[in-house]
Design an enzyme around this catalytic site. Structure first.
Site, mmCIF file in Angstrom:
data_model
loop_
_atom_site.group_PDB
_atom_site.id
_atom_site.type_symbol
_atom_site.label_atom_id
_atom_site.label_comp_id
_atom_site.label_asym_id
_atom_site.label_seq_id
_atom_site.Cartn_x
_atom_site.Cartn_y
_atom_site.Cartn_z
ATOM 1 N N PHE A 1 0.776 -1.333 0.055
ATOM 2 C CA PHE A 1 -0.034 0.045 0.094
ATOM 3 C C PHE A 1 0.858 1.383 -0.023
ATOM 4 O O PHE A 1 1.821 1.579 0.883
ATOM 5 C CB PHE A 1 -0.942 0.105 1.074
ATOM 6 C CG PHE A 1 -1.909 1.443 1.142
ATOM 7 C CD1 PHE A 1 -3.105 1.190 0.350
ATOM 8 C CD2 PHE A 1 -1.754 2.521 1.737
ATOM 9 C CE1 PHE A 1 -3.709 2.415 0.130
ATOM 10 C CE2 PHE A 1 -2.391 3.541 1.915
ATOM 11 C CZ PHE A 1 -3.414 3.574 1.084
ATOM 12 N N LYS B 1 2.300 10.295 8.045
ATOM 13 C CA LYS B 1 1.699 9.751 9.346
ATOM 14 C C LYS B 1 2.348 10.157 10.687
ATOM 15 O O LYS B 1 2.007 11.474 11.112
ATOM 16 C CB LYS B 1 1.371 8.108 9.378
ATOM 17 C CG LYS B 1 0.751 7.574 8.362
ATOM 18 C CD LYS B 1 0.201 6.299 8.573
ATOM 19 C CE LYS B 1 -0.970 5.962 7.673
ATOM 20 N NZ LYS B 1 -0.646 5.431 6.378
ATOM 21 N N ASP C 1 9.273 2.580 1.697
ATOM 22 C CA ASP C 1 8.146 3.699 2.319
ATOM 23 C C ASP C 1 7.993 3.647 3.872
ATOM 24 O O ASP C 1 7.453 2.543 4.389
ATOM 25 C CB ASP C 1 6.875 3.245 1.671
ATOM 26 C CG ASP C 1 5.526 3.703 2.143
ATOM 27 O OD1 ASP C 1 5.493 4.470 3.096
ATOM 28 O OD2 ASP C 1 4.514 3.713 1.180
HETATM 29 C C1 LIG Z 1 -0.833 5.786 5.022
HETATM 30 C C2 LIG Z 1 0.283 5.281 3.984
HETATM 31 C C3 LIG Z 1 0.174 5.907 2.717
HETATM 32 C C4 LIG Z 1 -0.488 6.963 2.473
HETATM 33 O O1 LIG Z 1 -0.550 7.979 3.107
HETATM 34 P P1 LIG Z 1 -1.635 9.187 3.079
HETATM 35 O O2 LIG Z 1 -1.137 10.187 4.185
HETATM 36 O O3 LIG Z 1 -2.919 8.560 3.480
HETATM 37 O O4 LIG Z 1 -1.552 9.572 1.733
HETATM 38 C C5 LIG Z 1 1.157 5.264 1.901
HETATM 39 N N1 LIG Z 1 2.188 4.367 2.437
HETATM 40 C C6 LIG Z 1 2.142 3.518 3.515
HETATM 41 C C7 LIG Z 1 2.811 2.614 3.972
HETATM 42 C C8 LIG Z 1 0.855 4.008 4.437
HETATM 43 O O5 LIG Z 1 0.810 3.500 5.465
#
Ligand SMILES: *Cc1c(COP(=O)(O)O)cnc(C)c1O
Length: 394
Positions: A136, A249, A220
């Protein structure tokens, strides 16, 4: 006032399902809904509220900076922006060549990373980008192209091209990485997939193979960063050096901010005019992120995440529920595996018990509390989660 449910259903875009509650305020690891019911928040806005709710450091940073200067555009810089770039480069261990770019969300951070991959094009010969099955990386078109979940992608195709999703095995990696790959992007622990860890030695193999073929290794760290896993960033457990990481986050502790941090020669790829964001790197967001990261450092919350994560896992297993098949994850990013597809039922029972946890999928409860939790919160969690599991199992 009318009930919130019909108002929500009438006016909020249908892309968001009906929420679990309408929340009004929070304090530490607790939140209160519009009925005055108190919940122990062991999701923390999906690994965002690193300091919990309404932490004095957060509140002071927002108020003081908002009263001074909130937004200036990329035509100007500010002390909070410079300081955050320096801080995050230091915490990531990005060294003398480290650089940071700031945006407003995780998806935007990954868009910047995707464009970085395109810039590593090897004179036009590198057209492939590798990502992992079930990954994701966000919901915008570029970050969705990196996301390895067909059910999220299908309605929006065609997506930006060249991305291939490979299974998270070292064999698949060895077969896939060649001189036509511009970048490999991955999460050190797949949060949205259900807190799924990479196989032993995977990051080390990924580093070796991408280096050998001139591809970037982009990690990521949006969900795993800011101390969540018991290290500042998840890749640090493996002792490797990536070419770039993306963050969001937890670094803002509840204030929207995301960013791309580059290491070594990857810091030379972006040139003047190639990327930007009106709001990105604004003094308000960067001041808050500085305060949040500063408090995580000062209060030893990275170490606390490591220690409390072990305790939390032990307590879940000690409940001895027949519903629990195992625990996964690291630090305070925990996945509780269920023997049956009962995650939604567990979440509903937990809400009834005044506990917020999340169903990452049918078989997994995701737990990601504030990094500030201690014995008192763990006691409350254990009692409430135990009752929720018993209600579903019984
Ligand atoms: C939450 C998340 C995203 C996306 O972040 P948003 O602020 O919702 O756009 C991308 N990568 C990972 C691993 C995430 O947990």
């Amino acid at each position: 006032m009318t009930a919130w449910q019909p108002r929500f259903e009438a006016r909020i875009m249908r892309s968001i399902g009906l929420p679990l509650a309408k929340l009004e305020r929070g304090e530490g690891a607790w939140v209160w809904d519009d009925q005055g019911t108190r919940y122990l928040d062991f999701l923390a806005g999906i690994a965002v509220n690193a300091l919990g709710h309404a932490h004095p450091v957060f509140v002071q940073a927002v108020s003081e900076q908002a009263a001074k200067l909130a937004h200036v555009s990329n035509y100007f810089t500010t002390e909070p922006a410079l300081e955050l770039a320096e801080r995050i480069v230091r915490l990531a261990g990005a060294g003398d060549e480290g650089r940071a770019w700031f945006g407003n969300s995780g998806a935007e951070a990954n868009e910047a990373a995707f464009k970085l991959a395109r810039l590593n094009n090897g004179g036009g010969g590198r057209t492939r980008v590798l990502a992992l099955v079930d990954a994701f990386h966000g919901r915008t078109m570029g970050s969705l192209a990196l996301t390895g979940k067909p059910q999220m992608r299908q309605a929006f195709e065609p997506l930006p091209g060249g991305v291939e999703h490979i299974p998270a095995t070292i064999e698949a990696l060895e077969a896939a990485v060649d001189d036509a790959v511009s970048a490999l992007i991955l999460e050190p622990i797949q949060g949205e997939a259900g807190v799924v860890e990479l196989p032993e030695g995977y990051l080390e193999a990924a580093r070796e193979l991408t280096s050998r073929h001139g591809a970037l290794l982009i990690v990521d760290e949006i969900q795993t960063g800011a101390g969540r896993t018991g290290a500042w960033f998840g890749f640090q457990h493996a002792g490797i050096t990536p070419d770039a990481i993306t963050v969001a986050k937890g670094i803002g502790g509840g204030f929207p901010i995301g960013g791309l941090v580059t290491f070594g020669h990857a810091s030379e790829l972006y040139q003047k005019g190639m990327h930007g964001s009106t709001f990105g790197g604004n003094p308000l967001a960067t001041a808050v992120a500085n305060a949040v990261l500063g408090e995580i450092e000062r209060a030893g919350l990275v170490e606390n995440a490591a220690r409390r994560g072990i305790e939390l896992r032990e307590r879940v297993l000690a409940l001895g529920s027949p519903l629990v098949s195992g625990v996964r994850g690291r630090g305070l990013l925990v996945g509780v595996g269920l023997a049956e597809p009962a995650a939604q039922a567990v979440v509903a029972e937990a809400m009834r018990e005044g506990l917020i946890v999340n169903a990452a999928n049918d078989h997994t409860i995701r737990i990601a509390p504030p990094l500030t939790i201690g014995d008192a919160e763990l006691d409350e969690f254990e009692a409430r989660f135990g009752r929720a599991l018993a209600a579903v199992a019984g």
